[in-house]
Enzyme design. Structure first.
Site, PDB file in Angstrom:
ATOM      1  N   CYS A 192     -28.142  63.844 -58.127  1.00 57.88           N
ATOM      2  CA  CYS A 192     -27.343  65.037 -57.815  1.00 57.88           C
ATOM      3  C   CYS A 192     -26.321  64.626 -56.755  1.00 57.88           C
ATOM      4  CB  CYS A 192     -28.226  66.221 -57.392  1.00 57.88           C
ATOM      5  SG  CYS A 192     -29.192  65.984 -55.894  1.00 57.88           S
ATOM      6  N   GLY A 193     -25.746  65.580 -56.053  1.00 61.00           N
ATOM      7  CA  GLY A 193     -24.722  65.230 -55.079  1.00 61.00           C
ATOM      8  C   GLY A 193     -25.268  64.367 -53.954  1.00 61.00           C
ATOM      9  N   THR A 194     -26.388  64.812 -53.380  1.00 61.32           N
ATOM     10  CA  THR A 194     -27.002  64.065 -52.276  1.00 61.32           C
ATOM     11  C   THR A 194     -28.294  63.358 -52.678  1.00 61.32           C
ATOM     12  OG1 THR A 194     -28.292  66.001 -51.659  1.00 61.32           O
ATOM     13  CG2 THR A 194     -26.132  65.711 -50.575  1.00 61.32           C
ATOM     14  N   GLY A 195     -28.902  63.771 -53.755  1.00 63.50           N
ATOM     15  CA  GLY A 195     -30.232  63.295 -54.143  1.00 63.50           C
ATOM     16  C   GLY A 195     -31.346  64.103 -53.501  1.00 63.50           C
ATOM     17  N   ILE A 196     -31.007  64.918 -52.513  1.00 58.50           N
ATOM     18  CA  ILE A 196     -32.032  65.647 -51.749  1.00 58.50           C
ATOM     19  C   ILE A 196     -32.687  66.730 -52.598  1.00 58.50           C
ATOM     20  CG2 ILE A 196     -32.441  67.153 -49.765  1.00 58.50           C
ATOM     21  CD1 ILE A 196     -30.108  65.654 -48.353  1.00 58.50           C
ATOM     22  N   GLY A 197     -31.876  67.571 -53.218  1.00 54.31           N
ATOM     23  CA  GLY A 197     -32.441  68.657 -54.024  1.00 54.31           C
ATOM     24  C   GLY A 197     -33.288  68.123 -55.158  1.00 54.31           C
ATOM     25  N   MET A 198     -32.805  67.094 -55.830  1.00 48.16           N
ATOM     26  CA  MET A 198     -33.568  66.500 -56.932  1.00 48.16           C
ATOM     27  C   MET A 198     -34.907  65.967 -56.437  1.00 48.16           C
ATOM     28  SD  MET A 198     -32.228  66.699 -59.930  1.00 48.16           S
ATOM     29  CE  MET A 198     -30.784  66.561 -60.993  1.00 48.16           C
ATOM     30  N   HIS A 214     -44.887  49.849 -52.243  1.00 44.66           N
ATOM     31  CA  HIS A 214     -45.879  50.553 -51.416  1.00 44.66           C
ATOM     32  C   HIS A 214     -46.223  51.947 -51.921  1.00 44.66           C
ATOM     33  CE1 HIS A 214     -45.466  48.072 -47.445  1.00 44.66           C
ATOM     34  NE2 HIS A 214     -45.613  47.313 -48.515  1.00 44.66           N
ATOM     35  N   ASP A 242     -27.363  66.805 -62.186  1.00 45.86           N
ATOM     36  CA  ASP A 242     -26.569  68.029 -62.224  1.00 45.86           C
ATOM     37  C   ASP A 242     -25.100  67.608 -62.267  1.00 45.86           C
ATOM     38  OD1 ASP A 242     -25.935  67.293 -59.634  1.00 45.86           O
ATOM     39  OD2 ASP A 242     -26.577  69.160 -58.704  1.00 45.86           O
ATOM     40  N   HIS A 243     -24.204  68.588 -62.103  1.00 42.84           N
ATOM     41  CA  HIS A 243     -22.766  68.277 -62.122  1.00 42.84           C
ATOM     42  C   HIS A 243     -22.380  67.306 -61.018  1.00 42.84           C
ATOM     43  CE1 HIS A 243     -23.637  71.687 -59.565  1.00 42.84           C
ATOM     44  NE2 HIS A 243     -22.539  71.419 -58.869  1.00 42.84           N
ATOM     45  N   ARG A 261     -54.365  48.355 -50.643  1.00 47.60           N
ATOM     46  CA  ARG A 261     -54.424  49.458 -49.665  1.00 47.60           C
ATOM     47  C   ARG A 261     -53.400  50.546 -49.984  1.00 47.60           C
ATOM     48  NH1 ARG A 261     -51.433  45.424 -47.482  1.00 47.60           N
ATOM     49  NH2 ARG A 261     -49.578  45.948 -46.256  1.00 47.60           N
ATOM     50  N   HIS A 262     -52.331  50.155 -50.682  1.00 49.68           N
ATOM     51  CA  HIS A 262     -51.307  51.144 -51.014  1.00 49.68           C
ATOM     52  C   HIS A 262     -51.792  52.107 -52.094  1.00 49.68           C
ATOM     53  CE1 HIS A 262     -48.712  48.887 -48.446  1.00 49.68           C
ATOM     54  NE2 HIS A 262     -48.925  47.798 -49.157  1.00 49.68           N
TER      55      HIS A 262
HETATM   56  C1  RB5 Z   1     -24.391  70.742 -55.853  1.00 53.35           C
HETATM   57  O1  RB5 Z   1     -23.227  71.166 -55.229  1.00 53.35           O
HETATM   58  C2  RB5 Z   1     -25.312  70.081 -54.834  1.00 53.35           C
HETATM   59  O2  RB5 Z   1     -25.881  71.037 -54.014  1.00 53.35           O
HETATM   60  C3  RB5 Z   1     -26.375  69.276 -55.550  1.00 53.35           C
HETATM   61  O3  RB5 Z   1     -25.783  68.337 -56.374  1.00 53.35           O
HETATM   62  C4  RB5 Z   1     -27.326  68.499 -54.652  1.00 53.35           C
HETATM   63  O4  RB5 Z   1     -26.625  67.722 -53.735  1.00 53.35           O
HETATM   64  C5  RB5 Z   1     -28.412  69.256 -54.040  1.00 53.35           C
HETATM   65  O5  RB5 Z   1     -29.276  68.729 -53.339  1.00 53.35           O
END
Ligand code: RB5
Length: 141
Positions: A65-71, A98, A8-9, A132-133
């Site tokens: 993405c910004g944190t990688g969490i959403g992706m 693993h 994303d951006h 096993r993995h």
């Molecule tokens: C965008 O501002 C941000 O929410 C996105 O890049 C990402 O970090 C979401 O998990």
């Protein structure tokens, strides 16, 4: 080996770094977007990359993405995707050895370009250990 890559951006700048590295290492990188700094919705790019991996149109995927969490959350909604959010080399290696991760997620606001390059090099060059993995990942779902 073909690598589908999307951001994303919030991950656009790091994606250009990773694309250059893929080229240097001899991988074929396919950029599914986004292509501009305007605000976009990360699940759309997660889906584009994951669909390519799931259909065998790409060998592996990388999502930023910004944190990688959403992706990583969006990617792991896909049945055959094992997405790993990595911010250092050890988890990058273990996610391959693993967990046979087929999608790597990173956060541009978390991980600097030098560490990100180390993560990508390690993640792409580490084979799955199997044994096993394999039994364990077959227990998913
Ligand atoms: C965008 O501002 C941000 O929410 C996105 O890049 C990402 O970090 C979401 O998990």
């Amino acid at each position: 080996m073909k690598i589908a890559i999307g951001s994303d951006h919030g991950g656009l700048t790091l994606k250009t770094v990773v694309l250059a590295l893929l080229q240097e290492l001899g991988y074929e990188g396919e950029d599914v977007g986004c292509f501009a700094a305007d605000s976009v919705d990360y699940p759309q790019y997660a889906d584009l990359v994951c669909e390519k991996v799931a259909k065998g149109q790409a060998d592996k995927g990388i999502l930023i993405c910004g944190t990688g969490i959403g992706m990583s959350m969006a990617a792991n909604k896909h049945a055959t995707i094992r997405a790993a959010l990595c911010s250092e080399q050890y988890t990058a290696r273990m996610s391959r050895e693993h967990n046979d991760a087929n999608v790597l997620c990173m956060g541009e606001r978390v991980t600097g370009p030098g560490i990100a390059e180390e993560i990508v090099r390690t993640w792409l060059s580490t084979p799955f250990a199997g044994g096993r993995h394999l039994r364990r990942i077959n227990l998913f779902n």
